[in-house]
Design a protein around this motif. Sequence first.
Motif, mmCIF file in Angstrom:
data_model
loop_
_atom_site.group_PDB
_atom_site.id
_atom_site.type_symbol
_atom_site.label_atom_id
_atom_site.label_comp_id
_atom_site.label_asym_id
_atom_site.label_seq_id
_atom_site.Cartn_x
_atom_site.Cartn_y
_atom_site.Cartn_z
ATOM 1 N N VAL A 153 -95.602 2.726 -58.528
ATOM 2 C CA VAL A 153 -94.981 2.148 -57.336
ATOM 3 C C VAL A 153 -95.972 1.162 -56.724
ATOM 4 C CG1 VAL A 153 -93.977 2.613 -55.073
ATOM 5 C CG2 VAL A 153 -93.735 4.289 -56.914
ATOM 6 N N PRO A 154 -95.590 -0.095 -56.638
ATOM 7 C CA PRO A 154 -96.502 -1.072 -56.038
ATOM 8 C C PRO A 154 -96.847 -0.678 -54.606
ATOM 9 C CG PRO A 154 -94.516 -2.133 -56.915
ATOM 10 C CD PRO A 154 -94.308 -0.662 -57.003
ATOM 11 N N ALA A 155 -98.105 -0.871 -54.248
ATOM 12 C CA ALA A 155 -98.576 -0.436 -52.932
ATOM 13 C C ALA A 155 -97.683 -0.941 -51.807
ATOM 14 C CB ALA A 155 -100.012 -0.904 -52.718
ATOM 15 N N ALA A 156 -97.187 -2.157 -51.960
ATOM 16 C CA ALA A 156 -96.380 -2.762 -50.900
ATOM 17 C C ALA A 156 -95.068 -2.001 -50.693
ATOM 18 C CB ALA A 156 -96.102 -4.220 -51.223
ATOM 19 N N HIS A 157 -94.618 -1.313 -51.739
ATOM 20 C CA HIS A 157 -93.339 -0.609 -51.643
ATOM 21 C C HIS A 157 -93.508 0.884 -51.425
ATOM 22 C CE1 HIS A 157 -90.797 -3.994 -53.360
ATOM 23 N NE2 HIS A 157 -92.042 -4.441 -53.370
ATOM 24 N N LEU A 158 -94.757 1.291 -51.413
ATOM 25 C CA LEU A 158 -95.018 2.714 -51.341
ATOM 26 C C LEU A 158 -94.750 3.249 -49.942
ATOM 27 C CD1 LEU A 158 -96.050 5.002 -53.147
ATOM 28 C CD2 LEU A 158 -98.321 4.571 -52.230
ATOM 29 N N GLN A 159 -93.910 4.273 -49.886
ATOM 30 C CA GLN A 159 -93.693 4.931 -48.606
ATOM 31 C C GLN A 159 -94.493 6.211 -48.573
ATOM 32 O OE1 GLN A 159 -89.243 4.767 -48.879
ATOM 33 N NE2 GLN A 159 -89.511 4.449 -46.685
ATOM 34 N N GLU A 160 -94.857 6.611 -47.379
ATOM 35 C CA GLU A 160 -95.756 7.740 -47.230
ATOM 36 C C GLU A 160 -95.104 8.854 -46.432
ATOM 37 O OE1 GLU A 160 -100.116 6.207 -46.842
ATOM 38 O OE2 GLU A 160 -99.558 7.314 -45.046
ATOM 39 N N VAL A 161 -95.318 10.068 -46.857
ATOM 40 C CA VAL A 161 -94.886 11.227 -46.091
ATOM 41 C C VAL A 161 -96.141 11.884 -45.544
ATOM 42 C CG1 VAL A 161 -93.909 13.541 -46.283
ATOM 43 C CG2 VAL A 161 -92.831 11.645 -47.473
ATOM 44 N N LYS A 172 -92.401 9.191 -52.944
ATOM 45 C CA LYS A 172 -93.271 8.755 -51.854
ATOM 46 C C LYS A 172 -94.642 9.408 -51.978
ATOM 47 C CE LYS A 172 -89.379 8.337 -48.686
ATOM 48 N NZ LYS A 172 -88.756 8.803 -47.453
ATOM 49 N N ALA A 173 -95.613 8.762 -51.375
ATOM 50 C CA ALA A 173 -96.947 9.350 -51.356
ATOM 51 C C ALA A 173 -96.994 10.458 -50.303
ATOM 52 C CB ALA A 173 -97.976 8.278 -51.021
ATOM 53 N N ILE A 174 -97.895 11.400 -50.489
ATOM 54 C CA ILE A 174 -98.088 12.453 -49.492
ATOM 55 C C ILE A 174 -99.491 12.329 -48.930
ATOM 56 C CG2 ILE A 174 -98.184 14.941 -49.032
ATOM 57 C CD1 ILE A 174 -96.415 15.392 -51.424
#
Length: 157
Positions: free
Chosen positions: A24-32, A85-87
């Motif tokens: 997942v490109p960093a720009a599109h990465l969503q974070e939880v 998503k990232a955690i």
Amino acid sequence: MGRQPLWRRVDFIPHITYFKPTGVPAAHLQEVRLSVEEAEAIRLKDLQGLEQEECAQKMNISRTTFARLLGSARERMADALLNGKAIKIEGGNFEMALRRFRCDNGHEWDVPFEVMINSPPQFCPTCNTPSIMALWPWGPGWGRGGRGRRPGGGYNW
Ligand SMILES: [Zn+2]
């Protein structure tokens, strides 16, 4: 309705606090964001397999609060896993049940939270040197995450 204690007790802070899906490109990465208490709730209930009652007691919170914490923790983890998503594990209102110290001569020991409040250690119990430092969870300052981080106090959040 009973009085809610302000601080939840936590025995463990994960050393790895960031999880990221590959591809997942960093720009599109969503974070939880998972709070430290939520991570602890998962650890006690799902990893150690304790009863909710027991978990609540360990964390010094009511069973209802524990159930809510566990519910939101599971929901966030599911969201991250299934939606890619990232955690990030961070923050929250908690106190460490233990604080780890080390002296200049390499001795390490744990100090229970109650002792930290009443008489924080001044000397190494093994060699008596006053050159001691708090190791864990992080750096100087002790015990409480989330609120009360002090400038330069060494907390990551
Ligand atoms: Zn020592």
